[in-house]
Scaffold this motif. Sequence first.
Motif, PDB file in Angstrom:
ATOM      1  N   GLN A 178       0.860  -1.184   0.000  1.00  0.00           N
ATOM      2  CA  GLN A 178       0.000   0.000   0.000  1.00  0.00           C
ATOM      3  C   GLN A 178       0.895   1.233   0.000  1.00  0.00           C
ATOM      4  O   GLN A 178       1.804   1.358   0.829  1.00  0.00           O
ATOM      5  N   ILE A 179       0.657   2.114  -0.975  1.00  0.00           N
ATOM      6  CA  ILE A 179       1.519   3.279  -1.121  1.00  0.00           C
ATOM      7  C   ILE A 179       0.743   4.380  -1.826  1.00  0.00           C
ATOM      8  O   ILE A 179      -0.184   4.117  -2.598  1.00  0.00           O
ATOM      9  N   GLU A 180       1.103   5.615  -1.549  1.00  0.00           N
ATOM     10  CA  GLU A 180       0.430   6.723  -2.213  1.00  0.00           C
ATOM     11  C   GLU A 180       0.835   6.751  -3.689  1.00  0.00           C
ATOM     12  O   GLU A 180       2.011   6.679  -4.034  1.00  0.00           O
ATOM     13  N   TYR A 181      -0.177   6.875  -4.541  1.00  0.00           N
ATOM     14  CA  TYR A 181       0.061   6.898  -5.982  1.00  0.00           C
ATOM     15  C   TYR A 181      -1.056   7.698  -6.637  1.00  0.00           C
ATOM     16  O   TYR A 181      -2.230   7.335  -6.539  1.00  0.00           O
ATOM     17  N   SER A 182      -0.696   8.777  -7.253  1.00  0.00           N
ATOM     18  CA  SER A 182      -1.659   9.617  -7.951  1.00  0.00           C
ATOM     19  C   SER A 182      -0.933  10.379  -9.041  1.00  0.00           C
ATOM     20  O   SER A 182       0.296  10.265  -9.188  1.00  0.00           O
ATOM     21  N   LEU A 183      -1.660  11.169  -9.778  1.00  0.00           N
ATOM     22  CA  LEU A 183      -1.041  11.990 -10.817  1.00  0.00           C
ATOM     23  C   LEU A 183       0.025  12.916 -10.261  1.00  0.00           C
ATOM     24  O   LEU A 183       0.974  13.270 -10.970  1.00  0.00           O
ATOM     25  N   ILE A 184      -0.090  13.313  -9.003  1.00  0.00           N
ATOM     26  CA  ILE A 184       0.900  14.226  -8.434  1.00  0.00           C
ATOM     27  C   ILE A 184       1.759  13.561  -7.355  1.00  0.00           C
ATOM     28  O   ILE A 184       2.515  14.243  -6.672  1.00  0.00           O
ATOM     29  N   SER A 185       1.659  12.245  -7.208  1.00  0.00           N
ATOM     30  CA  SER A 185       2.519  11.486  -6.284  1.00  0.00           C
ATOM     31  C   SER A 185       2.965  10.229  -7.013  1.00  0.00           C
ATOM     32  O   SER A 185       2.298   9.194  -6.974  1.00  0.00           O
ATOM     33  N   ARG A 186       4.122  10.316  -7.693  1.00  0.00           N
ATOM     34  CA  ARG A 186       4.513   9.241  -8.595  1.00  0.00           C
ATOM     35  C   ARG A 186       5.889   8.653  -8.295  1.00  0.00           C
ATOM     36  O   ARG A 186       6.488   7.977  -9.141  1.00  0.00           O
ATOM     37  N   SER A 187       6.386   8.845  -7.092  1.00  0.00           N
ATOM     38  CA  SER A 187       7.718   8.314  -6.781  1.00  0.00           C
ATOM     39  C   SER A 187       7.749   6.791  -6.825  1.00  0.00           C
ATOM     40  O   SER A 187       8.816   6.190  -7.015  1.00  0.00           O
ATOM     41  N   VAL A 188       6.593   6.144  -6.672  1.00  0.00           N
ATOM     42  CA  VAL A 188       6.526   4.685  -6.746  1.00  0.00           C
ATOM     43  C   VAL A 188       7.022   4.181  -8.096  1.00  0.00           C
ATOM     44  O   VAL A 188       7.521   3.047  -8.209  1.00  0.00           O
ATOM     45  N   ALA A 263     -12.353  14.034 -10.790  1.00  0.00           N
ATOM     46  CA  ALA A 263     -12.081  12.899  -9.912  1.00  0.00           C
ATOM     47  C   ALA A 263     -12.082  11.595 -10.693  1.00  0.00           C
ATOM     48  O   ALA A 263     -11.217  10.732 -10.496  1.00  0.00           O
ATOM     49  N   GLN A 264     -13.038  11.439 -11.577  1.00  0.00           N
ATOM     50  CA  GLN A 264     -13.133  10.196 -12.341  1.00  0.00           C
ATOM     51  C   GLN A 264     -11.923   9.990 -13.240  1.00  0.00           C
ATOM     52  O   GLN A 264     -11.397   8.874 -13.330  1.00  0.00           O
ATOM     53  N   ILE A 265     -11.456  11.032 -13.875  1.00  0.00           N
ATOM     54  CA  ILE A 265     -10.308  10.862 -14.764  1.00  0.00           C
ATOM     55  C   ILE A 265      -9.030  10.631 -13.956  1.00  0.00           C
ATOM     56  O   ILE A 265      -8.148   9.869 -14.376  1.00  0.00           O
ATOM     57  N   ALA A 266      -8.933  11.227 -12.771  1.00  0.00           N
ATOM     58  CA  ALA A 266      -7.750  11.011 -11.925  1.00  0.00           C
ATOM     59  C   ALA A 266      -7.707   9.582 -11.395  1.00  0.00           C
ATOM     60  O   ALA A 266      -6.645   8.954 -11.340  1.00  0.00           O
ATOM     61  N   ILE A 267      -8.864   9.059 -10.999  1.00  0.00           N
ATOM     62  CA  ILE A 267      -8.926   7.668 -10.524  1.00  0.00           C
ATOM     63  C   ILE A 267      -8.649   6.707 -11.683  1.00  0.00           C
ATOM     64  O   ILE A 267      -7.900   5.733 -11.545  1.00  0.00           O
ATOM     65  N   ALA A 268      -9.267   6.981 -12.829  1.00  0.00           N
ATOM     66  CA  ALA A 268      -9.083   6.120 -13.990  1.00  0.00           C
ATOM     67  C   ALA A 268      -7.625   6.083 -14.430  1.00  0.00           C
ATOM     68  O   ALA A 268      -7.132   5.043 -14.894  1.00  0.00           O
ATOM     69  N   TRP A 269      -6.916   7.211 -14.277  1.00  0.00           N
ATOM     70  CA  TRP A 269      -5.498   7.249 -14.652  1.00  0.00           C
ATOM     71  C   TRP A 269      -4.700   6.275 -13.795  1.00  0.00           C
ATOM     72  O   TRP A 269      -3.866   5.516 -14.324  1.00  0.00           O
ATOM     73  N   VAL A 270      -4.950   6.248 -12.488  1.00  0.00           N
ATOM     74  CA  VAL A 270      -4.229   5.315 -11.618  1.00  0.00           C
ATOM     75  C   VAL A 270      -4.565   3.881 -12.001  1.00  0.00           C
ATOM     76  O   VAL A 270      -3.677   3.031 -12.129  1.00  0.00           O
ATOM     77  N   ALA A 271      -5.846   3.594 -12.208  1.00  0.00           N
ATOM     78  CA  ALA A 271      -6.263   2.232 -12.564  1.00  0.00           C
ATOM     79  C   ALA A 271      -5.642   1.793 -13.883  1.00  0.00           C
ATOM     80  O   ALA A 271      -5.386   0.594 -14.091  1.00  0.00           O
ATOM     81  N   ASP A 276      -2.456  -4.793 -11.909  1.00  0.00           N
ATOM     82  CA  ASP A 276      -2.010  -5.187 -10.577  1.00  0.00           C
ATOM     83  C   ASP A 276      -2.147  -4.038  -9.582  1.00  0.00           C
ATOM     84  O   ASP A 276      -1.673  -4.136  -8.444  1.00  0.00           O
ATOM     85  N   ILE A 277      -2.805  -2.955  -9.985  1.00  0.00           N
ATOM     86  CA  ILE A 277      -2.977  -1.772  -9.144  1.00  0.00           C
ATOM     87  C   ILE A 277      -4.456  -1.595  -8.826  1.00  0.00           C
ATOM     88  O   ILE A 277      -5.299  -1.594  -9.723  1.00  0.00           O
ATOM     89  N   VAL A 278      -4.765  -1.441  -7.539  1.00  0.00           N
ATOM     90  CA  VAL A 278      -6.143  -1.221  -7.088  1.00  0.00           C
ATOM     91  C   VAL A 278      -6.220   0.139  -6.404  1.00  0.00           C
ATOM     92  O   VAL A 278      -5.653   0.319  -5.318  1.00  0.00           O
ATOM     93  N   PRO A 279      -6.876   1.119  -7.017  1.00  0.00           N
ATOM     94  CA  PRO A 279      -7.034   2.422  -6.354  1.00  0.00           C
ATOM     95  C   PRO A 279      -7.957   2.310  -5.142  1.00  0.00           C
ATOM     96  O   PRO A 279      -9.008   1.658  -5.201  1.00  0.00           O
ATOM     97  N   LEU A 280      -7.553   2.939  -4.053  1.00  0.00           N
ATOM     98  CA  LEU A 280      -8.401   3.060  -2.862  1.00  0.00           C
ATOM     99  C   LEU A 280      -9.055   4.433  -2.891  1.00  0.00           C
ATOM    100  O   LEU A 280      -8.364   5.446  -2.900  1.00  0.00           O
ATOM    101  N   LEU A 293     -17.197   5.597  -8.406  1.00  0.00           N
ATOM    102  CA  LEU A 293     -17.551   4.382  -9.126  1.00  0.00           C
ATOM    103  C   LEU A 293     -17.663   4.642 -10.629  1.00  0.00           C
ATOM    104  O   LEU A 293     -17.417   3.749 -11.448  1.00  0.00           O
ATOM    105  N   GLY A 294     -18.014   5.876 -10.982  1.00  0.00           N
ATOM    106  CA  GLY A 294     -18.087   6.235 -12.392  1.00  0.00           C
ATOM    107  C   GLY A 294     -16.750   6.148 -13.099  1.00  0.00           C
ATOM    108  O   GLY A 294     -16.700   6.042 -14.340  1.00  0.00           O
ATOM    109  N   ALA A 295     -15.649   6.154 -12.340  1.00  0.00           N
ATOM    110  CA  ALA A 295     -14.317   6.031 -12.941  1.00  0.00           C
ATOM    111  C   ALA A 295     -14.139   4.681 -13.616  1.00  0.00           C
ATOM    112  O   ALA A 295     -13.326   4.540 -14.539  1.00  0.00           O
ATOM    113  N   LEU A 296     -14.899   3.667 -13.175  1.00  0.00           N
ATOM    114  CA  LEU A 296     -14.793   2.345 -13.769  1.00  0.00           C
ATOM    115  C   LEU A 296     -15.277   2.329 -15.213  1.00  0.00           C
ATOM    116  O   LEU A 296     -14.950   1.414 -15.978  1.00  0.00           O
ATOM    117  N   LEU A 297     -16.055   3.328 -15.577  1.00  0.00           N
ATOM    118  CA  LEU A 297     -16.600   3.404 -16.934  1.00  0.00           C
ATOM    119  C   LEU A 297     -15.743   4.272 -17.853  1.00  0.00           C
ATOM    120  O   LEU A 297     -16.059   4.416 -19.031  1.00  0.00           O
TER     121      LEU A 297
END
Length: 335
Positions: A178-188, A263-271, A276-280, A293-297
């Motif tokens: 479990q680690i922070e991962y987003s468009l603005i947190s990408r050190s992973v 929000a949906q596009i930011a979540i979808a980007w991580v997914a 092997d990545i599950v956004p929380l 949930l709309g990010a799944l679409l």
Amino acid sequence: MEQRRLGSSANGINVSALGLGCMGMSGMYGPSDRAEGIATIHAALEAGITLLDTGDFYGMGHNEMLIGEALRGTSRRDQAIVSVKFGALRDPAGGWSGYDARPKAVKNFLIYSLTRLGLDHIDIYRPSRLDPDVPIEETIGAIADMVKAGYVRHIGLSEMGPETIRRAAAIHPIVDLQIEYSLISRSVEDRILATCRELGIGITAYGVLSRGLISGHWQKDALNGPGDFRAHAPRFLGENVARNLALVDALRKIAVEKNVTVAQIAIAWVAAQGTDIVPLIGARRRDRLDEALGALLVSLSKEDLAAIERAVPKGAAAGERYAAAQMAQLDSERA
């Protein structure tokens, strides 16, 4: 609901493509509504979300009791996969006072969590951070004993660096980091993601909306009182927040073109960074859950991903994701 695999085929676990991070339901972002939190957990389970993430230090046990109450009130208890972080120490004023991952502490924390949750086992159990005074082999070995005893099903890690991940995996199979991962947190992306993939370890990504900052709903000076820990997070302070919201405005233009929310596009980007990545998602309310949930679409083409990269290039965020003292405690951020 799409399923994703955390861990190897032999030792892993299938979970929903999105998980629900429950931390914000216990005051970490200021006052929260208990009834709405429980209703949100119920709605997530009804929508097919199986992974519920918590920590025994969220609200000093409040979050675990909240989840326990929610699970007792639903017919979908058997589908819930509960992930628990342990080891962070708090004081009566709500401050942080280090980590304890000694083997005897592992077992002590575990029985308290089982009691608060009202469960006979925890699906994924993980140290919240690396305890600098305890070899990771000892901590993982103690959790492995609890796996053998039936109190824990799988072992995870949180905010660990490549070397620590390898040492942990040598003791017992690890299903996820479990680690922070987003468009603005990408050190992973620098070394950790490759290490996890080499070892067959999944990623559960928290902070996919950077604690609301890139949700498209955040406004400058919107902090939610003294109990909101974002008041100490550099990205939310001073000139940093204005610079970061400018990135959100650039992302919004892409979202509008695709007829989705920021929000949906930011979540979808991580997914979209790997199966092997599950956004929380840290939804505290049902309306925010519905949006997430709309990010799944949302389907992102190569052109979409390139446009997003131009709008929010890696390293563009102003300010660190935690205050300096907390950054210093992250094994994942060590060179």
